[in-house]
Design a protein around this motif. Sequence first.
Motif, PDB file in Angstrom:
ATOM      1  N   ALA A 105       1.079  -0.908   0.366  1.00 54.79           N
ATOM      2  CA  ALA A 105      -0.297   0.080  -0.227  1.00 54.79           C
ATOM      3  C   ALA A 105       0.329   1.229  -0.005  1.00 54.79           C
ATOM      4  O   ALA A 105       0.786   2.324  -0.665  1.00 54.79           O
ATOM      5  N   GLN A 106       2.031   0.996   0.550  1.00 54.08           N
ATOM      6  CA  GLN A 106       2.589   2.879   1.061  1.00 54.08           C
ATOM      7  C   GLN A 106       3.790   3.148  -0.097  1.00 54.08           C
ATOM      8  O   GLN A 106       3.810   3.467  -0.595  1.00 54.08           O
ATOM      9  N   LYS A 107       3.267   1.721  -1.326  1.00 55.44           N
ATOM     10  CA  LYS A 107       3.770   2.075  -3.006  1.00 55.44           C
ATOM     11  C   LYS A 107       3.285   2.446  -3.877  1.00 55.44           C
ATOM     12  O   LYS A 107       2.726   3.173  -4.379  1.00 55.44           O
ATOM     13  N   VAL A 108       1.996   1.841  -3.816  1.00 57.69           N
ATOM     14  CA  VAL A 108       1.051   1.909  -4.469  1.00 57.69           C
ATOM     15  C   VAL A 108      -0.246   2.733  -4.791  1.00 57.69           C
ATOM     16  O   VAL A 108      -0.408   3.555  -5.685  1.00 57.69           O
ATOM     17  N   ALA A 109      -0.252   3.492  -3.287  1.00 59.59           N
ATOM     18  CA  ALA A 109      -1.536   4.014  -3.448  1.00 59.59           C
ATOM     19  C   ALA A 109      -1.193   5.506  -3.505  1.00 59.59           C
ATOM     20  O   ALA A 109      -1.363   6.375  -4.215  1.00 59.59           O
ATOM     21  N   PRO A 110       0.300   5.657  -3.154  1.00 54.57           N
ATOM     22  CA  PRO A 110       0.436   6.992  -3.723  1.00 54.57           C
ATOM     23  C   PRO A 110       1.067   7.372  -5.067  1.00 54.57           C
ATOM     24  O   PRO A 110       1.156   8.238  -6.292  1.00 54.57           O
ATOM     25  N   ALA A 111       1.549   5.914  -5.991  1.00 50.28           N
ATOM     26  CA  ALA A 111       2.113   6.051  -7.020  1.00 50.28           C
ATOM     27  C   ALA A 111       0.418   6.326  -7.778  1.00 50.28           C
ATOM     28  O   ALA A 111       0.648   7.174  -9.111  1.00 50.28           O
ATOM     29  N   LEU A 112      -0.354   5.600  -7.894  1.00 45.34           N
ATOM     30  CA  LEU A 112      -2.103   5.794  -8.358  1.00 45.34           C
ATOM     31  C   LEU A 112      -2.424   7.121  -8.292  1.00 45.34           C
ATOM     32  O   LEU A 112      -2.680   7.456  -8.663  1.00 45.34           O
ATOM     33  N   ALA A 113      -2.136   7.332  -7.148  1.00 49.04           N
ATOM     34  CA  ALA A 113      -2.329   9.316  -6.806  1.00 49.04           C
ATOM     35  C   ALA A 113      -2.126   9.945  -7.783  1.00 49.04           C
ATOM     36  O   ALA A 113      -2.245  11.314  -8.419  1.00 49.04           O
ATOM     37  N   GLY A 114      -0.623   9.318  -7.766  1.00 46.18           N
ATOM     38  CA  GLY A 114       0.014  10.516  -8.588  1.00 46.18           C
ATOM     39  C   GLY A 114      -0.748  10.442 -10.822  1.00 46.18           C
ATOM     40  O   GLY A 114       0.227  10.839 -11.317  1.00 46.18           O
ATOM     41  N   GLY A 115      -1.269   9.591 -10.168  1.00 39.53           N
ATOM     42  CA  GLY A 115      -1.759   9.534 -12.248  1.00 39.53           C
ATOM     43  C   GLY A 115      -0.962   8.117 -13.021  1.00 39.53           C
ATOM     44  O   GLY A 115      -1.046   7.927 -13.881  1.00 39.53           O
ATOM     45  N   ASN A 116      -0.313   7.404 -11.558  1.00 39.11           N
ATOM     46  CA  ASN A 116       0.514   6.367 -12.986  1.00 39.11           C
ATOM     47  C   ASN A 116       0.452   4.920 -12.670  1.00 39.11           C
ATOM     48  O   ASN A 116      -0.927   4.678 -11.956  1.00 39.11           O
ATOM     49  N   ALA A 117       0.715   3.845 -13.672  1.00 36.75           N
ATOM     50  CA  ALA A 117       0.268   2.746 -13.730  1.00 36.75           C
ATOM     51  C   ALA A 117       1.525   1.892 -12.466  1.00 36.75           C
ATOM     52  O   ALA A 117       2.374   1.999 -12.794  1.00 36.75           O
ATOM     53  N   VAL A 118       0.935   0.959 -12.007  1.00 32.57           N
ATOM     54  CA  VAL A 118       1.874   0.353 -10.894  1.00 32.57           C
ATOM     55  C   VAL A 118       1.884  -0.936 -11.740  1.00 32.57           C
ATOM     56  O   VAL A 118       1.446  -2.014 -11.814  1.00 32.57           O
ATOM     57  N   ILE A 119       3.043  -2.115 -11.637  1.00 35.05           N
ATOM     58  CA  ILE A 119       3.589  -2.696 -11.579  1.00 35.05           C
ATOM     59  C   ILE A 119       4.529  -3.983  -9.888  1.00 35.05           C
ATOM     60  O   ILE A 119       5.441  -2.515  -9.973  1.00 35.05           O
ATOM     61  N   LEU A 120       3.682  -4.339  -9.077  1.00 38.34           N
ATOM     62  CA  LEU A 120       4.338  -4.657  -8.156  1.00 38.34           C
ATOM     63  C   LEU A 120       4.629  -6.199  -8.617  1.00 38.34           C
ATOM     64  O   LEU A 120       4.176  -6.696  -9.011  1.00 38.34           O
ATOM     65  N   LYS A 121       5.872  -6.121  -7.945  1.00 36.27           N
ATOM     66  CA  LYS A 121       6.478  -7.746  -7.965  1.00 36.27           C
ATOM     67  C   LYS A 121       7.650  -7.212  -5.857  1.00 36.27           C
ATOM     68  O   LYS A 121       8.050  -7.357  -5.343  1.00 36.27           O
TER      69      LYS A 121
END
Length: 495
Positions: free
Chosen positions: A166-182
């Motif tokens: 959550a500490q990486k996915v949430a702010p990255a999505l908030a910034g308008g990005n796409a996220v690949i979680l490994k």
Amino acid sequence: MSELLNPDHIDFAEICVGGQFRSGAGGTAPSIDPTDGTLVADYGVAGLDDVEEAVAMGRTALADPAWRDLKPHERARVLYRIGEAIEAHAEVISALQTRDTGKTLAETLALALSAAGTFRYVAATLESLDEDLTAPRGPWVTMSVHEPIGVVAAITPWNSPIASDAQKVAPALAGGNAVILKPAEWTPLISLFLARLAYLAGLPRGLLSVLPGPGRVIGDALVRHPQVRKVAFTGGTVTGRRIAQIAGTKLMPVSLELGGKSPTIVFPDADLDEAIAGVLYGVFSSTGQSCIAGTRLFVHESIREAFVSRLVERAKALRMGRGDAPGTQMAPMIAHAHRDKVAAMVDAAVAAGARLLCGGKVPLGEFAAGAWYPPTIIDNVANTDTICREEIFGPVLAVLSWSDEDDLVAKANDNEYGLACGIWTRDYKAAWRVARRIEAGTVWINTYKQFSSSTPFGGVKNSGLGREKGRHWIQSYMNQKAIYWGMSKDPIGWG
């Protein structure tokens, strides 16, 4: 949300590529319960083709007006819904994570609720995030705006699944990005479950992928991929350095939350009951598998004997047991291989002259099948010994003493890491004085291992780069752009 997702009905052999749940090109691998070595589930492993497809789907989703043109408060609604979905499933997540990691139900429930709180905090911050109209220095109106970086790779550790995600996915999505979680190979199930919750909550397709697999293959491919524009990593310092080197060749921003060898300092005027409880919690909670664990204890020499005696007595009384058993304080470690590494470090320290005060032996009997290790306290060590220099990532505490404040600070800082520190004293002036001199990203005074989404967290020296949490969290996943509006009636006087 009328019906909860049931992990028993989920095929964890499916990875998530942009919202498509399907088999990975890498086959499957087992997730093992460290409590007794039994199989929790076979999970899907991604391959290099999956990386390419996840990046491509992320780029396509970024260009889609359904995400690109959303106003910040509209993106925030999606994050709120994800947070609500996590909270609604908190007990389900807790039970699954306890099976996957061995952690106590109390800890895994706290991690799940923390993740929900992270999404809510980031959503609230996004709604109130203002851009800047900068002071004019000429015949212009000038402003600063922030825009998405692009595709972000989030590489998370095994010791705190869901919360780290959550500490990486949430702010990255908030910034308008796409996220690949490994996720880490030892603990991928929660990350795969999170992806299902995110899409259930209405996240547009393509914006989140979860690709389990070996770091040397999937992680490396993500870091090197030319269309991955930022990497957010939590894990070991050696890997962090390697990521930083690759990022340097790409001129790509990174955030690195790495290892620690944190000092805990007890002054002679400290409330000893509070300090003992805090020291025990700081090093033995999570079975010591925490980057911020207070593994170097500096006790003032005037109270050392009494303090350490009581500390050892309390450590011996900590309750080892299954993570799902009521009252358990010390659950198993994440894996037998990791437990054996910790045991070997303790054995080497004892062979070099350290004295065991408690623990230090792999337990047998009812604990023989699992990855168990008891709370261990050693003394007769120097701050220069290997056991006091290197991160152990297990329930091992080294006791040192101090008498002079300047010498204390020098020894506390004499380490390659600089993640955290604990101070126990009634003297607020001494606490402030020492806290400001300690080289660490976080200092706790008369408490330990407490976090707030509103307060930045990170390390110095070999403990990392960048910060998570706080009001500028989202902007660390965005590019800053300056815009000038010409207001002069006259043309530029050139040519």
